[in-house]
Motif scaffolding. Structure first.
Motif, PDB file in Angstrom:
ATOM      1  N   ALA A  63      84.756  79.220  37.564  1.00  0.00           N
ATOM      2  CA  ALA A  63      83.724  79.624  36.568  1.00  0.00           C
ATOM      3  C   ALA A  63      82.282  79.684  37.252  1.00  0.00           C
ATOM      4  O   ALA A  63      81.399  80.374  37.206  1.00  0.00           O
ATOM      5  N   LEU A  64      81.875  78.861  38.419  1.00  0.00           N
ATOM      6  CA  LEU A  64      80.741  78.772  39.009  1.00  0.00           C
ATOM      7  C   LEU A  64      80.742  79.348  40.257  1.00  0.00           C
ATOM      8  O   LEU A  64      79.673  79.691  40.868  1.00  0.00           O
ATOM      9  N   GLY A  65      81.826  80.205  40.794  1.00  0.00           N
ATOM     10  CA  GLY A  65      81.770  81.029  41.826  1.00  0.00           C
ATOM     11  C   GLY A  65      81.947  80.333  43.037  1.00  0.00           C
ATOM     12  O   GLY A  65      81.770  80.652  44.340  1.00  0.00           O
ATOM     13  N   PHE A  66      82.429  79.085  42.984  1.00  0.00           N
ATOM     14  CA  PHE A  66      82.606  78.102  44.588  1.00  0.00           C
ATOM     15  C   PHE A  66      84.060  78.976  44.966  1.00  0.00           C
ATOM     16  O   PHE A  66      84.854  79.518  44.575  1.00  0.00           O
ATOM     17  N   GLU A  78      70.871  76.000  47.121  1.00  0.00           N
ATOM     18  CA  GLU A  78      72.180  76.281  46.466  1.00  0.00           C
ATOM     19  C   GLU A  78      72.344  76.348  44.986  1.00  0.00           C
ATOM     20  O   GLU A  78      73.204  77.032  44.495  1.00  0.00           O
ATOM     21  N   LEU A  79      71.650  75.342  44.333  1.00  0.00           N
ATOM     22  CA  LEU A  79      71.560  75.311  42.886  1.00  0.00           C
ATOM     23  C   LEU A  79      71.125  76.780  42.500  1.00  0.00           C
ATOM     24  O   LEU A  79      71.569  77.317  41.345  1.00  0.00           O
ATOM     25  N   ASN A  80      70.059  77.295  42.987  1.00  0.00           N
ATOM     26  CA  ASN A  80      69.584  78.620  42.559  1.00  0.00           C
ATOM     27  C   ASN A  80      70.352  79.594  42.530  1.00  0.00           C
ATOM     28  O   ASN A  80      70.804  80.591  41.874  1.00  0.00           O
ATOM     29  N   THR A  81      71.407  79.700  43.832  1.00  0.00           N
ATOM     30  CA  THR A  81      72.428  80.597  43.768  1.00  0.00           C
ATOM     31  C   THR A  81      73.713  80.549  42.621  1.00  0.00           C
ATOM     32  O   THR A  81      73.881  81.547  42.125  1.00  0.00           O
ATOM     33  N   VAL A  82      73.846  79.256  42.125  1.00  0.00           N
ATOM     34  CA  VAL A  82      74.748  79.249  41.116  1.00  0.00           C
ATOM     35  C   VAL A  82      73.883  79.738  39.856  1.00  0.00           C
ATOM     36  O   VAL A  82      74.762  80.375  39.105  1.00  0.00           O
ATOM     37  N   TYR A  83      72.622  79.195  39.563  1.00  0.00           N
ATOM     38  CA  TYR A  83      72.013  79.573  38.549  1.00  0.00           C
ATOM     39  C   TYR A  83      72.113  81.247  38.129  1.00  0.00           C
ATOM     40  O   TYR A  83      72.103  81.686  37.434  1.00  0.00           O
ATOM     41  N   GLU A  84      71.639  81.959  39.540  1.00  0.00           N
ATOM     42  CA  GLU A  84      71.810  83.390  39.135  1.00  0.00           C
ATOM     43  C   GLU A  84      73.027  83.685  39.457  1.00  0.00           C
ATOM     44  O   GLU A  84      73.185  85.071  38.602  1.00  0.00           O
ATOM     45  N   ARG A  85      74.070  83.227  39.678  1.00  0.00           N
ATOM     46  CA  ARG A  85      75.506  83.852  39.398  1.00  0.00           C
ATOM     47  C   ARG A  85      75.750  83.497  38.126  1.00  0.00           C
ATOM     48  O   ARG A  85      76.588  84.417  37.390  1.00  0.00           O
ATOM     49  N   VAL A  86      75.671  82.368  37.375  1.00  0.00           N
ATOM     50  CA  VAL A  86      76.082  81.951  35.925  1.00  0.00           C
ATOM     51  C   VAL A  86      75.284  81.743  34.986  1.00  0.00           C
ATOM     52  O   VAL A  86      75.461  81.665  33.702  1.00  0.00           O
ATOM     53  N   GLY A  87      73.734  81.731  35.385  1.00  0.00           N
ATOM     54  CA  GLY A  87      72.878  81.254  34.541  1.00  0.00           C
ATOM     55  C   GLY A  87      72.860  79.674  33.830  1.00  0.00           C
ATOM     56  O   GLY A  87      73.782  78.910  34.662  1.00  0.00           O
ATOM     57  N   GLY A  88      72.371  79.381  32.709  1.00  0.00           N
ATOM     58  CA  GLY A  88      72.639  78.178  32.315  1.00  0.00           C
ATOM     59  C   GLY A  88      71.230  77.566  31.913  1.00  0.00           C
ATOM     60  O   GLY A  88      70.260  78.468  31.992  1.00  0.00           O
ATOM     61  N   ALA A  89      70.997  76.406  31.424  1.00  0.00           N
ATOM     62  CA  ALA A  89      69.907  75.694  31.057  1.00  0.00           C
ATOM     63  C   ALA A  89      69.384  74.755  32.116  1.00  0.00           C
ATOM     64  O   ALA A  89      70.221  74.013  32.669  1.00  0.00           O
ATOM     65  N   SER A 109      61.511  72.281  51.698  1.00  0.00           N
ATOM     66  CA  SER A 109      62.676  73.245  51.708  1.00  0.00           C
ATOM     67  C   SER A 109      62.108  74.605  51.186  1.00  0.00           C
ATOM     68  O   SER A 109      62.562  75.828  50.962  1.00  0.00           O
ATOM     69  N   GLY A 110      60.927  74.355  50.272  1.00  0.00           N
ATOM     70  CA  GLY A 110      60.439  75.418  49.664  1.00  0.00           C
ATOM     71  C   GLY A 110      61.147  75.837  48.370  1.00  0.00           C
ATOM     72  O   GLY A 110      62.306  75.432  48.107  1.00  0.00           O
ATOM     73  N   GLY A 111      60.599  76.929  47.787  1.00  0.00           N
ATOM     74  CA  GLY A 111      61.539  77.461  46.524  1.00  0.00           C
ATOM     75  C   GLY A 111      60.896  77.531  45.260  1.00  0.00           C
ATOM     76  O   GLY A 111      61.483  77.678  44.360  1.00  0.00           O
ATOM     77  N   ARG A 112      59.546  77.063  45.171  1.00  0.00           N
ATOM     78  CA  ARG A 112      58.982  77.233  44.047  1.00  0.00           C
ATOM     79  C   ARG A 112      58.978  78.546  43.260  1.00  0.00           C
ATOM     80  O   ARG A 112      58.848  78.608  42.192  1.00  0.00           O
ATOM     81  N   ASP A 113      59.244  79.526  43.828  1.00  0.00           N
ATOM     82  CA  ASP A 113      59.244  80.868  43.453  1.00  0.00           C
ATOM     83  C   ASP A 113      60.688  81.560  43.000  1.00  0.00           C
ATOM     84  O   ASP A 113      61.045  82.422  42.703  1.00  0.00           O
ATOM     85  N   LEU A 114      61.733  80.469  43.304  1.00  0.00           N
ATOM     86  CA  LEU A 114      63.151  80.607  43.159  1.00  0.00           C
ATOM     87  C   LEU A 114      63.337  80.927  41.406  1.00  0.00           C
ATOM     88  O   LEU A 114      62.640  80.213  40.548  1.00  0.00           O
ATOM     89  N   PRO A 115      64.178  81.821  41.042  1.00  0.00           N
ATOM     90  CA  PRO A 115      64.535  82.098  39.526  1.00  0.00           C
ATOM     91  C   PRO A 115      64.760  80.876  38.943  1.00  0.00           C
ATOM     92  O   PRO A 115      64.291  80.640  37.824  1.00  0.00           O
ATOM     93  N   LEU A 116      65.544  79.875  39.517  1.00  0.00           N
ATOM     94  CA  LEU A 116      65.843  78.597  39.057  1.00  0.00           C
ATOM     95  C   LEU A 116      64.392  77.585  38.811  1.00  0.00           C
ATOM     96  O   LEU A 116      64.408  77.227  37.625  1.00  0.00           O
ATOM     97  N   MET A 117      63.428  77.832  39.610  1.00  0.00           N
ATOM     98  CA  MET A 117      62.192  77.061  39.438  1.00  0.00           C
ATOM     99  C   MET A 117      61.583  77.708  38.296  1.00  0.00           C
ATOM    100  O   MET A 117      60.693  77.138  37.608  1.00  0.00           O
TER     101      MET A 117
END
Length: 140
Positions: free
Chosen positions: A40-43, A67-78, A122-130
């Protein structure tokens, strides 16, 4: 009368194999649950939670916000954050961190929580997750 004892060197391998089969059968539901969550998470196929890190099939940790952002972009969620205190294994050091958690509703399983700690370097404040948590206070 002499009592004949069964040789333990002949029993031990058989006993070990029997115990291994029992443990393997006993763990089957958890392996199957992990396989369903992983899919379901695409692992990758064969993914299993790291029990030594305290992970279960429905509560796991990823290495970084990327990595968390990759999962977020793949399946969404809260997406949520919370301030936590972490500690070294030996208990000598503690530090404050921002834990980012993605909660995904997996059909037939329920909520699955995937977390990581924010890492400023690691940066990433602009990630969709963030961007999904614009008001989050991030501990740098």
């Amino acid at each position: 009368m002499t009592t004949q004892l069964i040789s333990t060197d002949k029993l031990q391998p058989a006993a070990i194999r029997a115990i291994a089969r029992i443990e393997y059968a006993h763990a089957r539901p958890e392996r199957e649950l992990a396989a369903r969550v992983g899919k379901a998470l695409g692992f990758r196929s064969g993914w299993q939670p790291n029990a030594h890190l305290g992970e279960t099939a429905t509560s796991l940790t990823l290495w970084s916000q990327h990595e968390l952002n990759t999962v977020y972009e793949r399946v969404g969620g809260a997406v949520t954050t919370r301030q936590v205190e972490r500690g070294a294994c030996d208990g000598d050091a503690t530090w404050k961190a921002t834990e980012i958690t993605l909660t995904v509703e997996v059909d037939g399983i329920g909520p699955v929580r995937v977390s990581t700690d924010w890492d400023e370097e690691s940066g990433g404040r602009d990630l969709p997750l963030m961007r999904a948590i614009p008001d989050a206070v991030l501990i740098a």
